[in-house]
Enzyme design. Sequence first.
Site, PDB file in Angstrom:
ATOM      1  N   LYS A 174      27.444 -80.724  -9.919  1.00 29.68           N
ATOM      2  CA  LYS A 174      27.823 -79.736  -9.758  1.00 29.68           C
ATOM      3  C   LYS A 174      26.997 -78.057  -8.747  1.00 29.68           C
ATOM      4  O   LYS A 174      25.872 -77.935  -9.291  1.00 29.68           O
ATOM      5  CB  LYS A 174      28.259 -78.486 -10.680  1.00 29.68           C
ATOM      6  N   GLU A 177      27.564 -72.969  -5.442  1.00 29.33           N
ATOM      7  CA  GLU A 177      28.740 -72.353  -5.605  1.00 29.33           C
ATOM      8  C   GLU A 177      28.388 -72.414  -4.037  1.00 29.33           C
ATOM      9  O   GLU A 177      29.188 -71.990  -2.703  1.00 29.33           O
ATOM     10  CB  GLU A 177      29.573 -71.666  -6.386  1.00 29.33           C
ATOM     11  N   GLY A 227      17.591 -74.559 -12.693  1.00 22.66           N
ATOM     12  CA  GLY A 227      18.247 -73.337 -12.454  1.00 22.66           C
ATOM     13  C   GLY A 227      17.403 -72.319 -12.635  1.00 22.66           C
ATOM     14  O   GLY A 227      16.225 -72.661 -12.981  1.00 22.66           O
ATOM     15  N   ILE A 229      16.467 -69.082 -15.527  1.00 21.36           N
ATOM     16  CA  ILE A 229      15.649 -69.228 -17.233  1.00 21.36           C
ATOM     17  C   ILE A 229      16.762 -68.936 -17.678  1.00 21.36           C
ATOM     18  O   ILE A 229      17.324 -69.120 -18.759  1.00 21.36           O
ATOM     19  CB  ILE A 229      14.567 -68.597 -16.746  1.00 21.36           C
ATOM     20  N   THR A 231      20.429 -68.710 -17.634  1.00 24.59           N
ATOM     21  CA  THR A 231      21.514 -69.502 -17.378  1.00 24.59           C
ATOM     22  C   THR A 231      20.982 -71.155 -18.050  1.00 24.59           C
ATOM     23  O   THR A 231      21.935 -70.952 -19.228  1.00 24.59           O
ATOM     24  CB  THR A 231      21.606 -70.046 -15.824  1.00 24.59           C
ATOM     25  N   GLY A 232      19.333 -71.432 -17.971  1.00 27.63           N
ATOM     26  CA  GLY A 232      19.159 -72.338 -18.564  1.00 27.63           C
ATOM     27  C   GLY A 232      19.341 -72.670 -19.847  1.00 27.63           C
ATOM     28  O   GLY A 232      20.005 -73.063 -21.110  1.00 27.63           O
ATOM     29  N   GLU A 249      15.260 -77.529 -15.907  1.00 32.34           N
ATOM     30  CA  GLU A 249      13.987 -77.785 -15.130  1.00 32.34           C
ATOM     31  C   GLU A 249      14.445 -76.441 -14.572  1.00 32.34           C
ATOM     32  O   GLU A 249      14.686 -75.546 -13.744  1.00 32.34           O
ATOM     33  CB  GLU A 249      14.333 -78.361 -13.656  1.00 32.34           C
ATOM     34  N   GLU A 384       9.741 -63.674 -12.088  1.00 26.61           N
ATOM     35  CA  GLU A 384       9.503 -64.628 -10.772  1.00 26.61           C
ATOM     36  C   GLU A 384      10.826 -63.323  -9.853  1.00 26.61           C
ATOM     37  O   GLU A 384      11.524 -63.147 -10.194  1.00 26.61           O
ATOM     38  CB  GLU A 384      10.740 -65.922 -11.355  1.00 26.61           C
TER      39      GLU A 384
HETATM   40  N1  LIG Z   1      11.949 -76.196 -11.822  1.00 30.43           N
HETATM   41  C1  LIG Z   1      12.630 -76.365 -11.106  1.00 30.43           C
HETATM   42  O1  LIG Z   1      11.708 -78.044 -10.251  1.00 30.43           O
HETATM   43  C2  LIG Z   1      12.531 -75.557 -10.376  1.00 30.43           C
HETATM   44  C3  LIG Z   1      13.550 -76.051  -8.887  1.00 30.43           C
HETATM   45  C4  LIG Z   1      14.580 -75.419  -7.952  1.00 30.43           C
HETATM   46  C5  LIG Z   1      14.673 -73.601  -8.247  1.00 30.43           C
HETATM   47  N2  LIG Z   1      14.881 -73.584  -9.783  1.00 30.43           N
HETATM   48  C6  LIG Z   1      14.604 -72.169  -9.858  1.00 30.43           C
HETATM   49  O2  LIG Z   1      16.271 -72.347 -10.451  1.00 30.43           O
HETATM   50  C7  LIG Z   1      16.314 -70.711  -9.799  1.00 30.43           C
HETATM   51  C8  LIG Z   1      16.526 -70.713  -8.475  1.00 30.43           C
HETATM   52  O3  LIG Z   1      18.463 -70.807  -8.905  1.00 30.43           O
HETATM   53  P1  LIG Z   1      19.699 -70.052  -8.988  1.00 30.43           P
HETATM   54  O4  LIG Z   1      19.281 -68.857  -7.993  1.00 30.43           O
HETATM   55  O5  LIG Z   1      20.866 -71.087  -8.168  1.00 30.43           O
HETATM   56  O6  LIG Z   1      20.068 -70.378 -10.103  1.00 30.43           O
HETATM   57  P2  LIG Z   1      21.303 -70.114 -11.009  1.00 30.43           P
HETATM   58  O7  LIG Z   1      20.920 -70.201 -12.662  1.00 30.43           O
HETATM   59  O8  LIG Z   1      21.753 -69.098 -10.418  1.00 30.43           O
HETATM   60  O9  LIG Z   1      22.163 -71.261 -11.028  1.00 30.43           O
HETATM   61  C9  LIG Z   1      21.626 -72.488 -11.596  1.00 30.43           C
HETATM   62  C10 LIG Z   1      22.835 -73.288 -10.814  1.00 30.43           C
HETATM   63  O10 LIG Z   1      23.421 -72.964 -12.613  1.00 30.43           O
HETATM   64  C11 LIG Z   1      25.308 -72.686 -12.182  1.00 30.43           C
HETATM   65  N3  LIG Z   1      25.646 -71.892 -13.555  1.00 30.43           N
HETATM   66  C12 LIG Z   1      24.821 -70.304 -13.269  1.00 30.43           C
HETATM   67  N4  LIG Z   1      25.703 -70.411 -14.212  1.00 30.43           N
HETATM   68  C13 LIG Z   1      25.858 -71.111 -15.399  1.00 30.43           C
HETATM   69  C14 LIG Z   1      26.478 -70.890 -16.582  1.00 30.43           C
HETATM   70  N5  LIG Z   1      26.964 -70.108 -17.686  1.00 30.43           N
HETATM   71  N6  LIG Z   1      26.345 -72.547 -17.104  1.00 30.43           N
HETATM   72  C15 LIG Z   1      25.982 -73.345 -16.524  1.00 30.43           C
HETATM   73  N7  LIG Z   1      26.453 -73.639 -14.765  1.00 30.43           N
HETATM   74  C16 LIG Z   1      25.903 -72.702 -14.337  1.00 30.43           C
HETATM   75  C17 LIG Z   1      24.842 -71.885 -10.395  1.00 30.43           C
HETATM   76  O11 LIG Z   1      26.393 -72.335 -10.515  1.00 30.43           O
HETATM   77  C18 LIG Z   1      23.957 -72.926  -9.858  1.00 30.43           C
HETATM   78  O12 LIG Z   1      24.941 -74.384  -9.583  1.00 30.43           O
HETATM   79  C19 LIG Z   1      14.857 -69.818  -9.884  1.00 30.43           C
HETATM   80  O13 LIG Z   1      14.694 -69.969 -11.113  1.00 30.43           O
HETATM   81  C20 LIG Z   1      13.854 -70.853  -9.526  1.00 30.43           C
HETATM   82  O14 LIG Z   1      13.111 -71.124 -10.559  1.00 30.43           O
HETATM   83  C21 LIG Z   1      13.873 -74.295 -10.492  1.00 30.43           C
END
Ligand SMILES: NC(=O)c1ccc[n+]([C@@H]2O[C@H](COP(=O)([O-])OP(=O)(O)OC[C@H]3O[C@@H](n4cnc5c(N)ncnc54)[C@H](O)[C@@H]3O)[C@@H](O)[C@H]2O)c1
Length: 490
Positions: A174, A177, A227, A229, A231-232, A249, A384
């Site tokens: 996925k 979006e 993504g 923290i 969401t993680g 990650e 961040e």
């Molecule tokens: N460590 C790494 O290698 C690395 C690499 C790239 C980006 N990032 C991190 O990603 C972040 C930016 O990306 P973002 O804004 O897309 O992050 P995000 O957490 O908002 O979204 C990431 C993904 O998670 C999905 N998502 C959102 N809510 C969810 C849920 N409740 N359950 C499951 N999936 C869900 C989103 O649709 C998207 O596909 C920054 O914090 C960046 O540091 C980390």
Amino acid sequence: MKHGMYIDGQWVSAQTAETRDIINPYNQEIIATVAEGNEEDAKLAIAAARRAFDQGDWATTPATERGRIVGEIARLIERDKQELAELESLDTGKTVEESVVDMDDIAGVFRYYAELADKDGGEIIESPIPNTVSKVVHEPVGVCGQITPWNYPLLQASWKLAPALVAGNTLVIKPSEITPLTTMKVMELMEEAGVPAGVANLVLGAGGTVGAVLSEHDDVDLISFTGGIHTGKKIMQAASGNVKKLALELGGKNPNVVFADSDFELAVDQAMNAVFFHAGQICSAGTRLIIEESIHDDFVEELVKRVGKIKLGSGFAEDTQMGPLISAEHLAKVEAYVEAGKKEGAYVAVGGQRPEGPELQKGFFYLPTVLIGCTTDMQVVQEEGFGPVITVEKFSSEAEAVKLANDSIYGLAGGVFTTDISKAERCAAKMRMGTVWINEFNVYFPHAPWGGFKQSGIGRELGKTGLEEYTEQKHILRNVDPQPIHWFGK
Ligand SMILES: NC(=O)c1ccc[n+]([C@@H]2O[C@H](COP(=O)([O-])OP(=O)(O)OC[C@H]3O[C@@H](n4cnc5c(N)ncnc54)[C@H](O)[C@@H]3O)[C@@H](O)[C@H]2O)c1
Ligand SMILES: C[N+](C)(C)CC=O
């Protein structure tokens, strides 16, 4: 290009027939309208991947053949490199020059794992039990859910797709979006390369619906997420339902330590490279500049002079050095982050606002910004910001530099600039991060593992470890001369 989801070898619309417009962050024009899936679509994709794993033959296909197919994906990405790079730039706003570098990296990742595919024949281990042969083999984990962010859409996808496939897993990916286009295109290339139906599935839609189903569903054996923290943390909780294998990650707040004895020109240049690619929307951006007191003023003066000259514009214009932020929502977040820093006492040495000029008004632009007078207790130093913003702190001893560098909940990456190699190695050894660069910044390649200490994540992508994450180890013991032992009598 197809605009649907790819489930069980078919390009399909959402069950509800809903769609989502994909917006160019440079001018807010609609660049594509794609399927918007929901929970039901996610479940269909998971069911397809489950069937392909349990009843299909991908897991037992010789690793050499899986490697050949993944190598073919690399070849197709190289063939379509320019098209993919332009699509990535339309979708993310980053310069085409940066996207071309990404596409080279991506093809390199598929090729690296293709070549690694058949290099693991298991291991015979010395058994302490007489007349037994003991071996350890790697097997695929099963059905993998893969969730990726918007900043490096295809690059982050490649770190998941390539190892999952060569290890014999099936998957549902996925993408974010707001930036799904290159992942969609690569699913077409995977189909062309010969990945069997059901092995790799693509589902589109919001994180809270589609992503949440992938994270919690009992038929998903592993969830790999890149993504933010927050969401993680949600995914970690959702994954506990069936004790999924988990790879996270997450974000970073990465220190860049500059000693007075560093090569001044190199350190100033790299302080900018560390942050301003893709408008600072990089997990490993060196947004915390930590400068030795004795050179602080000269360093800041030179940095500010150069940062003020960075050329903003369309990612398709040859003279553009920095594109827009990803969305109006994200622009507002970066603005609020800088305003909060100002309230805490940080001083805007350059930037700190949206740019002027008619060309930039339709895009989500923010000026490259340097905040000075920062201290480690400030929110702007700890959070961040994910924008083109550097905070500057000072130090006066090596111990203080390391202490400041480590003063973060994150531990993704960091840099140290000095001509004293012993000092550099001492600092690198003490910096609590998954990657430390010495006289470099933001370099990564397929052979070296990538991931975070502390709250920057769990597990590693890339390298041999990035493949092992997609395998289970199994110990098989065979008795070559089995005899009854009659412990419980005859
Ligand atoms: N460590 C790494 O290698 C690395 C690499 C790239 C980006 N990032 C991190 O990603 C972040 C930016 O990306 P973002 O804004 O897309 O992050 P995000 O957490 O908002 O979204 C990431 C993904 O998670 C999905 N998502 C959102 N809510 C969810 C849920 N409740 N359950 C499951 N999936 C869900 C989103 O649709 C998207 O596909 C920054 O914090 C960046 O540091 C980390
Ligand atoms: C991991 N990297 C640096 C490619 C992208 C981070 O956002």
